[in-house]
Design a protein around this motif. Sequence first.
Motif, PDB file in Angstrom:
ATOM      1  N   GLU A  21     -52.335 -43.763 -25.005  1.00 25.15           N
ATOM      2  CA  GLU A  21     -53.076 -42.992 -24.018  1.00 25.15           C
ATOM      3  C   GLU A  21     -52.109 -42.216 -23.116  1.00 25.15           C
ATOM      4  O   GLU A  21     -51.146 -42.776 -22.571  1.00 25.15           O
ATOM      5  N   GLY A  22     -52.369 -40.891 -22.969  1.00 29.46           N
ATOM      6  CA  GLY A  22     -51.539 -40.043 -22.128  1.00 29.46           C
ATOM      7  C   GLY A  22     -52.215 -39.741 -20.790  1.00 29.46           C
ATOM      8  O   GLY A  22     -53.435 -39.522 -20.732  1.00 29.46           O
ATOM      9  N   HIS A  23     -51.429 -39.745 -19.685  1.00 33.73           N
ATOM     10  CA  HIS A  23     -51.956 -39.505 -18.335  1.00 33.73           C
ATOM     11  C   HIS A  23     -51.021 -38.539 -17.592  1.00 33.73           C
ATOM     12  O   HIS A  23     -49.802 -38.501 -17.854  1.00 33.73           O
ATOM     13  N   LYS A  68     -55.093 -31.296 -21.842  1.00 31.70           N
ATOM     14  CA  LYS A  68     -54.453 -30.837 -23.082  1.00 31.70           C
ATOM     15  C   LYS A  68     -53.025 -31.347 -23.184  1.00 31.70           C
ATOM     16  O   LYS A  68     -52.565 -31.776 -24.257  1.00 31.70           O
ATOM     17  N   LEU A  69     -52.280 -31.335 -22.072  1.00 28.17           N
ATOM     18  CA  LEU A  69     -50.886 -31.803 -22.086  1.00 28.17           C
ATOM     19  C   LEU A  69     -50.818 -33.305 -22.363  1.00 28.17           C
ATOM     20  O   LEU A  69     -49.978 -33.768 -23.148  1.00 28.17           O
ATOM     21  N   SER A  70     -51.706 -34.081 -21.718  1.00 28.27           N
ATOM     22  CA  SER A  70     -51.690 -35.540 -21.945  1.00 28.27           C
ATOM     23  C   SER A  70     -52.054 -35.885 -23.386  1.00 28.27           C
ATOM     24  O   SER A  70     -51.502 -36.822 -23.975  1.00 28.27           O
ATOM     25  N   GLN A  71     -52.976 -35.098 -23.995  1.00 26.03           N
ATOM     26  CA  GLN A  71     -53.335 -35.328 -25.403  1.00 26.03           C
ATOM     27  C   GLN A  71     -52.142 -35.049 -26.325  1.00 26.03           C
ATOM     28  O   GLN A  71     -51.851 -35.820 -27.245  1.00 26.03           O
ATOM     29  N   SER A  72     -51.420 -33.961 -26.061  1.00 23.22           N
ATOM     30  CA  SER A  72     -50.267 -33.608 -26.898  1.00 23.22           C
ATOM     31  C   SER A  72     -49.176 -34.670 -26.800  1.00 23.22           C
ATOM     32  O   SER A  72     -48.552 -35.038 -27.806  1.00 23.22           O
ATOM     33  N   ARG A  73     -48.919 -35.201 -25.590  1.00 21.97           N
ATOM     34  CA  ARG A  73     -47.881 -36.225 -25.434  1.00 21.97           C
ATOM     35  C   ARG A  73     -48.264 -37.530 -26.130  1.00 21.97           C
ATOM     36  O   ARG A  73     -47.425 -38.188 -26.750  1.00 21.97           O
ATOM     37  N   ILE A 125     -53.795 -46.590 -35.305  1.00 18.75           N
ATOM     38  CA  ILE A 125     -53.420 -46.026 -34.000  1.00 18.75           C
ATOM     39  C   ILE A 125     -54.227 -44.756 -33.738  1.00 18.75           C
ATOM     40  O   ILE A 125     -54.298 -43.872 -34.602  1.00 18.75           O
ATOM     41  N   THR A 126     -54.821 -44.669 -32.568  1.00 21.94           N
ATOM     42  CA  THR A 126     -55.450 -43.432 -32.129  1.00 21.94           C
ATOM     43  C   THR A 126     -54.659 -42.878 -30.943  1.00 21.94           C
ATOM     44  O   THR A 126     -53.914 -43.609 -30.277  1.00 21.94           O
ATOM     45  N   ALA A 127     -54.818 -41.593 -30.678  1.00 23.83           N
ATOM     46  CA  ALA A 127     -54.159 -40.949 -29.528  1.00 23.83           C
ATOM     47  C   ALA A 127     -55.245 -40.327 -28.653  1.00 23.83           C
ATOM     48  O   ALA A 127     -56.143 -39.646 -29.160  1.00 23.83           O
ATOM     49  N   LYS A 128     -55.158 -40.549 -27.339  1.00 22.77           N
ATOM     50  CA  LYS A 128     -56.172 -40.044 -26.418  1.00 22.77           C
ATOM     51  C   LYS A 128     -55.508 -39.563 -25.131  1.00 22.77           C
ATOM     52  O   LYS A 128     -54.707 -40.278 -24.517  1.00 22.77           O
ATOM     53  N   GLY A 129     -55.839 -38.322 -24.716  1.00 22.69           N
ATOM     54  CA  GLY A 129     -55.331 -37.797 -23.458  1.00 22.69           C
ATOM     55  C   GLY A 129     -56.409 -37.845 -22.377  1.00 22.69           C
ATOM     56  O   GLY A 129     -57.540 -37.411 -22.606  1.00 22.69           O
ATOM     57  N   TYR A 130     -56.064 -38.377 -21.219  1.00 21.70           N
ATOM     58  CA  TYR A 130     -57.014 -38.506 -20.116  1.00 21.70           C
ATOM     59  C   TYR A 130     -56.690 -37.567 -18.948  1.00 21.70           C
ATOM     60  O   TYR A 130     -57.385 -37.567 -17.924  1.00 21.70           O
ATOM     61  N   GLY A 131     -55.636 -36.764 -19.059  1.00 26.19           N
ATOM     62  CA  GLY A 131     -55.290 -35.870 -17.973  1.00 26.19           C
ATOM     63  C   GLY A 131     -55.030 -36.633 -16.687  1.00 26.19           C
ATOM     64  O   GLY A 131     -54.311 -37.632 -16.654  1.00 26.19           O
ATOM     65  N   LYS A 158     -47.269 -39.664  -7.772  1.00 28.71           N
ATOM     66  CA  LYS A 158     -47.435 -38.761  -8.910  1.00 28.71           C
ATOM     67  C   LYS A 158     -46.597 -39.220 -10.106  1.00 28.71           C
ATOM     68  O   LYS A 158     -47.016 -39.119 -11.263  1.00 28.71           O
ATOM     69  N   ALA A 159     -45.396 -39.729  -9.832  1.00 28.85           N
ATOM     70  CA  ALA A 159     -44.519 -40.196 -10.918  1.00 28.85           C
ATOM     71  C   ALA A 159     -45.170 -41.356 -11.674  1.00 28.85           C
ATOM     72  O   ALA A 159     -45.060 -41.458 -12.894  1.00 28.85           O
ATOM     73  N   LYS A 160     -45.835 -42.251 -10.921  1.00 31.22           N
ATOM     74  CA  LYS A 160     -46.507 -43.379 -11.574  1.00 31.22           C
ATOM     75  C   LYS A 160     -47.680 -42.900 -12.419  1.00 31.22           C
ATOM     76  O   LYS A 160     -48.011 -43.512 -13.454  1.00 31.22           O
ATOM     77  N   ASN A 161     -48.342 -41.839 -11.976  1.00 33.86           N
ATOM     78  CA  ASN A 161     -49.509 -41.344 -12.708  1.00 33.86           C
ATOM     79  C   ASN A 161     -49.113 -40.592 -13.976  1.00 33.86           C
ATOM     80  O   ASN A 161     -49.897 -40.527 -14.933  1.00 33.86           O
ATOM     81  N   ARG A 162     -47.888 -40.023 -14.021  1.00 33.87           N
ATOM     82  CA  ARG A 162     -47.417 -39.350 -15.241  1.00 33.87           C
ATOM     83  C   ARG A 162     -46.856 -40.427 -16.184  1.00 33.87           C
ATOM     84  O   ARG A 162     -45.693 -40.806 -16.088  1.00 33.87           O
ATOM     85  N   ARG A 163     -47.693 -40.923 -17.099  1.00 31.07           N
ATOM     86  CA  ARG A 163     -47.314 -42.105 -17.890  1.00 31.07           C
ATOM     87  C   ARG A 163     -47.935 -42.078 -19.281  1.00 31.07           C
ATOM     88  O   ARG A 163     -48.898 -41.334 -19.525  1.00 31.07           O
ATOM     89  N   ILE A 164     -47.351 -42.878 -20.171  1.00 33.39           N
ATOM     90  CA  ILE A 164     -47.914 -43.162 -21.499  1.00 33.39           C
ATOM     91  C   ILE A 164     -48.214 -44.654 -21.569  1.00 33.39           C
ATOM     92  O   ILE A 164     -47.350 -45.485 -21.251  1.00 33.39           O
ATOM     93  N   GLU A 165     -49.438 -45.016 -21.934  1.00 34.61           N
ATOM     94  CA  GLU A 165     -49.824 -46.426 -22.025  1.00 34.61           C
ATOM     95  C   GLU A 165     -50.176 -46.780 -23.470  1.00 34.61           C
ATOM     96  O   GLU A 165     -50.761 -45.971 -24.197  1.00 34.61           O
ATOM     97  N   ALA A 166     -49.777 -48.005 -23.865  1.00 32.58           N
ATOM     98  CA  ALA A 166     -50.154 -48.554 -25.181  1.00 32.58           C
ATOM     99  C   ALA A 166     -51.203 -49.639 -24.955  1.00 32.58           C
ATOM    100  O   ALA A 166     -50.973 -50.558 -24.195  1.00 32.58           O
ATOM    101  N   VAL A 167     -52.340 -49.500 -25.633  1.00 32.01           N
ATOM    102  CA  VAL A 167     -53.435 -50.472 -25.471  1.00 32.01           C
ATOM    103  C   VAL A 167     -53.771 -51.001 -26.863  1.00 32.01           C
ATOM    104  O   VAL A 167     -54.379 -50.301 -27.687  1.00 32.01           O
TER     105      VAL A 167
END
Length: 446
Positions: free
Chosen positions: A375-377, A389-394, A413-419, A433-442
């Motif tokens: 999951e991209g944020h 769109k950016l979070s989905q691409s990452r 594995i699926t990929a999902k961007g949540y912006g 803001k730095a904490k919110n710019r993240r990639i999470e594995a669930v």
Amino acid sequence: MRKKMICTLAAALVVSATAAFGAVKEGSFSLSPMMGGYLYEDDQDLGATPVLGLRGGYNFTKRLSIEALYDYVSNASNSSGSLKNISGRRFGGQALYHFFPDNTLVPYVAAGFSGLRLKGDGINGNNHGAFDYGIGAKYFVDDDVAFRGDIRHITYSYESGNYNNVEFLLGLYLQFGGAQPAVKAITPEPVAAPTPPPEPVKVVAAPAPAPEPVKVVPAPVPEPVPVVVIPPPPADSDNDGVIDTLDKCPGTPAGVTVDGNGCPIDTDKDGVADYLDKCTDTPAGVVVDGNGCPVDTDKDGVADYLDKCPDTLVGVVVDAKGCAVEAAKKFCDKPSVIAISFDANKAAVKAQYHDELDKLGNFLKEFPNSKGSIEGHTDADGSKQANQKLSQSRAESVRTYIIDKFGIDGNRITAKGYGSTKPVAPNKTASGKAKNRRIEAVFTCE
């Protein structure tokens, strides 16, 4: 198509067989180095690949023989990349029946059973039982040397399906020992002996009658006294309490407890007698080693029949299910932040973060049944559409890296961007803001 090819070859062999000197010898041994090709079923998408083989056999008669076999199938990969560097080993036995065994060209049919073990990325490396049957021919260029050709249909079960493969081989047939053909002796026709001339007739006068002989009555002979012979007790060579005529295990060591057939007791029925079994309570059906203990392939201290993660790396600390403890703590059943960063408005994964992403890749290898999402944020800067769109691409960049490097099935594995829709900290400060710019594995751990 493959069955039609086998039938056509069989017909050609029968038609081409011509009588010649004796070829297959009763009681002989044989050795056959072979090489050829191996065809996987179309659904396996592995094509054809080279194979090397060796056969060792014994001819009970001219027509009937047995062989032990070993084959090595070299590496192959499918077009999708989900199966890579797939190789195989096949070992077992087969019975052969020869037609026209006294000819130079000797066709035959064969059938057998073997163990098939496939190895490679994305493959189940356990042994599989495989039945094979087919035809072949031996063309003798000398009393004990022949060229040999084989074609086999191999069928086996793998995972939840049945597969049909074809193997074709060419090689030499080297024959040792055996009985030489007997040479029939030529018996001459009997010659009739000449008839002798008749004896001359002699006229002899009749003699005077002899006096009556005196009759002598012999004395009665006493009847012999019968001798009673006591038979020896039945032999029990290994002294296990079961006589030799009933003992099915005549070489039992002294002191070993046996059953009614004279064989050592095997309480847990694992094929290892109790006096040799170091694990006497093995559950039914579990594969054991020479000591009667359950096999532990990855040497992590958890037997294969209990191991939910059978390919754990050497030295990794595992739990009772045989799965890595540290990986489970980080990724199992909860969101886990992956410590990587991207260039502004970019989605490419930097080389400096490969080690961090490799932790997730190794986790997915150690937990082959786990599934989940990347999951991209983003923070709240910029438009919602651009952030989504950016979070989905990452997220997709991280997913692609894991799949390509570790050979993970993409369906896991699926990929999902949540912006910026799921912040974990206020977007009013730089640190938030730095904490919110993240990639999470669930991921779930099964």
